[in-house]
Motif scaffolding. Structure first.
Motif, PDB file in Angstrom:
ATOM      1  N   LEU A   1      14.630  -3.482  -2.099  1.00 54.60           N
ATOM      2  CA  LEU A   1      13.234  -3.249  -1.720  1.00 54.60           C
ATOM      3  C   LEU A   1      12.729  -4.357  -0.803  1.00 54.60           C
ATOM      4  O   LEU A   1      12.824  -5.540  -1.118  1.00 54.60           O
ATOM      5  CB  LEU A   1      12.347  -3.169  -2.965  1.00 54.60           C
ATOM      6  CG  LEU A   1      10.909  -2.713  -2.684  1.00 54.60           C
ATOM      7  CD1 LEU A   1      10.881  -1.236  -2.293  1.00 54.60           C
ATOM      8  CD2 LEU A   1       9.996  -2.948  -3.885  1.00 54.60           C
ATOM      9  N   GLN A   2      12.155  -3.954   0.335  1.00 55.45           N
ATOM     10  CA  GLN A   2      11.629  -4.909   1.300  1.00 55.45           C
ATOM     11  C   GLN A   2      10.103  -4.881   1.392  1.00 55.45           C
ATOM     12  O   GLN A   2       9.482  -5.912   1.653  1.00 55.45           O
ATOM     13  CB  GLN A   2      12.222  -4.617   2.690  1.00 55.45           C
ATOM     14  CG  GLN A   2      13.730  -4.743   2.746  1.00 55.45           C
ATOM     15  CD  GLN A   2      14.217  -6.124   2.360  1.00 55.45           C
ATOM     16  OE1 GLN A   2      13.681  -7.128   2.820  1.00 55.45           O
ATOM     17  NE2 GLN A   2      15.230  -6.190   1.498  1.00 55.45           N
ATOM     18  N   GLU A   3       9.505  -3.700   1.180  1.00 54.92           N
ATOM     19  CA  GLU A   3       8.048  -3.576   1.327  1.00 54.92           C
ATOM     20  C   GLU A   3       7.485  -2.606   0.293  1.00 54.92           C
ATOM     21  O   GLU A   3       8.102  -1.574  -0.006  1.00 54.92           O
ATOM     22  CB  GLU A   3       7.707  -3.109   2.753  1.00 54.92           C
ATOM     23  CG  GLU A   3       8.014  -4.190   3.781  1.00 54.92           C
ATOM     24  CD  GLU A   3       8.056  -3.695   5.211  1.00 54.92           C
ATOM     25  OE1 GLU A   3       7.511  -4.378   6.093  1.00 54.92           O
ATOM     26  OE2 GLU A   3       8.663  -2.633   5.459  1.00 54.92           O
ATOM     27  N   TYR A   4       6.334  -2.966  -0.239  1.00 56.77           N
ATOM     28  CA  TYR A   4       5.638  -2.157  -1.242  1.00 56.77           C
ATOM     29  C   TYR A   4       4.216  -1.931  -0.753  1.00 56.77           C
ATOM     30  O   TYR A   4       3.494  -2.891  -0.477  1.00 56.77           O
ATOM     31  CB  TYR A   4       5.644  -2.879  -2.589  1.00 56.77           C
ATOM     32  CG  TYR A   4       4.977  -2.135  -3.733  1.00 56.77           C
ATOM     33  CD1 TYR A   4       5.073  -0.755  -3.864  1.00 56.77           C
ATOM     34  CD2 TYR A   4       4.268  -2.842  -4.707  1.00 56.77           C
ATOM     35  CE1 TYR A   4       4.480  -0.088  -4.927  1.00 56.77           C
ATOM     36  CE2 TYR A   4       3.678  -2.192  -5.782  1.00 56.77           C
ATOM     37  CZ  TYR A   4       3.785  -0.812  -5.883  1.00 56.77           C
ATOM     38  OH  TYR A   4       3.193  -0.154  -6.951  1.00 56.77           O
ATOM     39  N   LEU A   5       3.830  -0.658  -0.605  1.00 62.05           N
ATOM     40  CA  LEU A   5       2.496  -0.318  -0.114  1.00 62.05           C
ATOM     41  C   LEU A   5       1.655   0.260  -1.240  1.00 62.05           C
ATOM     42  O   LEU A   5       2.084   1.177  -1.943  1.00 62.05           O
ATOM     43  CB  LEU A   5       2.574   0.719   1.015  1.00 62.05           C
ATOM     44  CG  LEU A   5       2.884   0.221   2.433  1.00 62.05           C
ATOM     45  CD1 LEU A   5       4.293  -0.343   2.506  1.00 62.05           C
ATOM     46  CD2 LEU A   5       2.707   1.352   3.437  1.00 62.05           C
ATOM     47  N   LEU A   6       0.460  -0.300  -1.409  1.00 65.81           N
ATOM     48  CA  LEU A   6      -0.522   0.199  -2.367  1.00 65.81           C
ATOM     49  C   LEU A   6      -1.690   0.734  -1.551  1.00 65.81           C
ATOM     50  O   LEU A   6      -2.382  -0.027  -0.862  1.00 65.81           O
ATOM     51  CB  LEU A   6      -0.979  -0.920  -3.302  1.00 65.81           C
ATOM     52  CG  LEU A   6       0.105  -1.460  -4.250  1.00 65.81           C
ATOM     53  CD1 LEU A   6      -0.257  -2.850  -4.752  1.00 65.81           C
ATOM     54  CD2 LEU A   6       0.284  -0.519  -5.423  1.00 65.81           C
ATOM     55  N   VAL A   7      -1.906   2.027  -1.614  1.00 68.57           N
ATOM     56  CA  VAL A   7      -2.893   2.684  -0.753  1.00 68.57           C
ATOM     57  C   VAL A   7      -4.045   3.210  -1.596  1.00 68.57           C
ATOM     58  O   VAL A   7      -3.848   4.070  -2.459  1.00 68.57           O
ATOM     59  CB  VAL A   7      -2.242   3.836   0.036  1.00 68.57           C
ATOM     60  CG1 VAL A   7      -3.237   4.416   1.042  1.00 68.57           C
ATOM     61  CG2 VAL A   7      -0.982   3.369   0.740  1.00 68.57           C
ATOM     62  N   GLU A   8      -5.233   2.689  -1.340  1.00 63.68           N
ATOM     63  CA  GLU A   8      -6.412   3.136  -2.083  1.00 63.68           C
ATOM     64  C   GLU A   8      -6.748   4.581  -1.725  1.00 63.68           C
ATOM     65  O   GLU A   8      -6.629   4.993  -0.580  1.00 63.68           O
ATOM     66  CB  GLU A   8      -7.612   2.237  -1.769  1.00 63.68           C
ATOM     67  CG  GLU A   8      -7.499   0.814  -2.282  1.00 63.68           C
ATOM     68  CD  GLU A   8      -7.735   0.708  -3.789  1.00 63.68           C
ATOM     69  OE1 GLU A   8      -8.129   1.720  -4.405  1.00 63.68           O
ATOM     70  OE2 GLU A   8      -7.539  -0.392  -4.331  1.00 63.68           O
ATOM     71  N   GLN A   9      -7.175   5.331  -2.721  1.00 60.46           N
ATOM     72  CA  GLN A   9      -7.552   6.720  -2.514  1.00 60.46           C
ATOM     73  C   GLN A   9      -9.054   6.871  -2.271  1.00 60.46           C
ATOM     74  O   GLN A   9      -9.484   7.646  -1.417  1.00 60.46           O
ATOM     75  CB  GLN A   9      -7.149   7.545  -3.741  1.00 60.46           C
ATOM     76  CG  GLN A   9      -7.646   8.969  -3.756  1.00 60.46           C
ATOM     77  CD  GLN A   9      -7.237   9.682  -5.032  1.00 60.46           C
ATOM     78  OE1 GLN A   9      -6.059   9.943  -5.274  1.00 60.46           O
ATOM     79  NE2 GLN A   9      -8.205   9.992  -5.875  1.00 60.46           N
ATOM     80  N   ASP A  10      -9.855   6.119  -3.012  1.00 57.74           N
ATOM     81  CA  ASP A  10     -11.308   6.299  -2.978  1.00 57.74           C
ATOM     82  C   ASP A  10     -12.000   5.427  -1.939  1.00 57.74           C
ATOM     83  O   ASP A  10     -13.171   5.617  -1.623  1.00 57.74           O
ATOM     84  CB  ASP A  10     -11.903   6.034  -4.365  1.00 57.74           C
ATOM     85  CG  ASP A  10     -11.335   6.985  -5.407  1.00 57.74           C
ATOM     86  OD1 ASP A  10     -11.166   8.181  -5.083  1.00 57.74           O
ATOM     87  OD2 ASP A  10     -11.054   6.548  -6.533  1.00 57.74           O
TER      88      ASP A  10
ATOM     89  N   ALA B   1     -10.860   2.947   1.874  1.00 62.23           N
ATOM     90  CA  ALA B   1      -9.842   2.918   2.931  1.00 62.23           C
ATOM     91  C   ALA B   1      -9.281   1.506   3.027  1.00 62.23           C
ATOM     92  O   ALA B   1      -9.765   0.673   3.794  1.00 62.23           O
ATOM     93  CB  ALA B   1     -10.430   3.370   4.258  1.00 62.23           C
ATOM     94  N   GLU B   2      -8.281   1.243   2.234  1.00 69.58           N
ATOM     95  CA  GLU B   2      -7.640  -0.073   2.209  1.00 69.58           C
ATOM     96  C   GLU B   2      -6.178   0.083   1.830  1.00 69.58           C
ATOM     97  O   GLU B   2      -5.849   0.807   0.887  1.00 69.58           O
ATOM     98  CB  GLU B   2      -8.332  -0.996   1.207  1.00 69.58           C
ATOM     99  CG  GLU B   2      -7.699  -2.376   1.109  1.00 69.58           C
ATOM    100  CD  GLU B   2      -8.393  -3.279   0.090  1.00 69.58           C
ATOM    101  OE1 GLU B   2      -7.882  -4.377  -0.147  1.00 69.58           O
ATOM    102  OE2 GLU B   2      -9.431  -2.867  -0.452  1.00 69.58           O
ATOM    103  N   VAL B   3      -5.319  -0.584   2.574  1.00 68.88           N
ATOM    104  CA  VAL B   3      -3.885  -0.564   2.302  1.00 68.88           C
ATOM    105  C   VAL B   3      -3.424  -1.993   2.045  1.00 68.88           C
ATOM    106  O   VAL B   3      -3.666  -2.889   2.854  1.00 68.88           O
ATOM    107  CB  VAL B   3      -3.092   0.025   3.484  1.00 68.88           C
ATOM    108  CG1 VAL B   3      -1.599   0.043   3.167  1.00 68.88           C
ATOM    109  CG2 VAL B   3      -3.593   1.434   3.819  1.00 68.88           C
ATOM    110  N   GLU B   4      -2.781  -2.191   0.933  1.00 69.40           N
ATOM    111  CA  GLU B   4      -2.231  -3.498   0.580  1.00 69.40           C
ATOM    112  C   GLU B   4      -0.722  -3.436   0.768  1.00 69.40           C
ATOM    113  O   GLU B   4      -0.054  -2.553   0.218  1.00 69.40           O
ATOM    114  CB  GLU B   4      -2.572  -3.841  -0.871  1.00 69.40           C
ATOM    115  CG  GLU B   4      -2.102  -5.211  -1.322  1.00 69.40           C
ATOM    116  CD  GLU B   4      -2.530  -5.529  -2.750  1.00 69.40           C
ATOM    117  OE1 GLU B   4      -1.995  -6.495  -3.317  1.00 69.40           O
ATOM    118  OE2 GLU B   4      -3.396  -4.805  -3.288  1.00 69.40           O
ATOM    119  N   VAL B   5      -0.193  -4.345   1.563  1.00 66.72           N
ATOM    120  CA  VAL B   5       1.239  -4.378   1.830  1.00 66.72           C
ATOM    121  C   VAL B   5       1.810  -5.678   1.281  1.00 66.72           C
ATOM    122  O   VAL B   5       1.314  -6.764   1.602  1.00 66.72           O
ATOM    123  CB  VAL B   5       1.545  -4.264   3.338  1.00 66.72           C
ATOM    124  CG1 VAL B   5       3.055  -4.276   3.575  1.00 66.72           C
ATOM    125  CG2 VAL B   5       0.922  -2.995   3.919  1.00 66.72           C
TER     126      VAL B   5
END
Length: 202
Positions: free
Chosen positions: A130-139, A141-145
């Motif tokens: 694993l090189q990258e993990y994306l957490l994408v907010e649904q409610d 607009a924010e993406v945590e990488v």
């Protein structure tokens, strides 16, 4: 999206894998315990679909391949269903899980956010590939990488930003991730963009 634990005794990995082939409901598996998966909203599906689509278009004809929420990620004696993952090995046609994902994406909801940011994060980073993990907010607009090369330090992206995923050499706009999503952040951003366009045309 992990939900409530199914009330039954511990089962083996083999029993779990065989059971999933015939179950109408997906379950995640943690050290002998199974957890039923809850359903996903339209927004959740749009976000995951947008990301999968961007990955698929970019990776067509290349060794790496994206998979949607039906492909399990195996980590030791745990099995999760990421919303999207990318695997750069040649998985067999009859394979139902991978232990070598390069990217994992989880779309966050209020009920799953804590698990995705703690239990799953701490488990996923144990995967050597694993090189990258994306957490994408649904409610919102924010993406945590989070990236292995930065020791999993969080980087946050918002509408108007561009994300570079080094592991698959892909550049993706946050706005494209939230295409057709109608949460407050997206609607306000679209309104601002429309006003700016109108001003420039005047």
């Amino acid at each position: 999206m992990m939900s409530n634990r199914a009330h039954q005794p511990l089962i083996s990995e083999q029993e779990y894998l065989e059971g999933e082939l015939h179950s109408d409901i997906k379950h995640e598996y943690i050290d002998g315990m199974i957890y039923a998966m809850s359903g996903a909203s339209a927004a959740h599906n749009r976000i995951a679909g947008n990301i999968y689509g961007e990955f698929r278009n970019h990776l067509k004809g290349k060794p790496c391949q994206p998979y949607s929420a039906d492909m399990k990620a195996k980590i030791g004696s745990k099995y999760f269903y990421p919303d999207v993952l990318v695997d750069c090995t040649d998985l067999a046609d009859d394979q139902y899980f991978t232990d070598s994902p390069t990217i994992i994406v989880e779309v966050l909801s209020k009920s799953t956010k804590q698990i995705d940011k703690t239990v799953k994060f701490n488990t996923y980073i144990q995967i050597p590939s694993l090189q990258e993990y994306l957490l994408v907010e649904q409610d919102t607009a924010e993406v945590e990488v989070l990236r292995r090369r930065t020791n999993w330090k969080a980087e946050h992206y918002f509408l108007g930003d561009i994300i570079k995923l080094d592991s698959i050499d892909l550049t993706i706009k946050v706005a494209d991730i939230y295409d057709r999503v109608k949460n407050t952040d997206v609607l306000e951003w679209l309104e601002k963009q429309a006003k700016q366009t109108t001003t420039e045309q005047e």
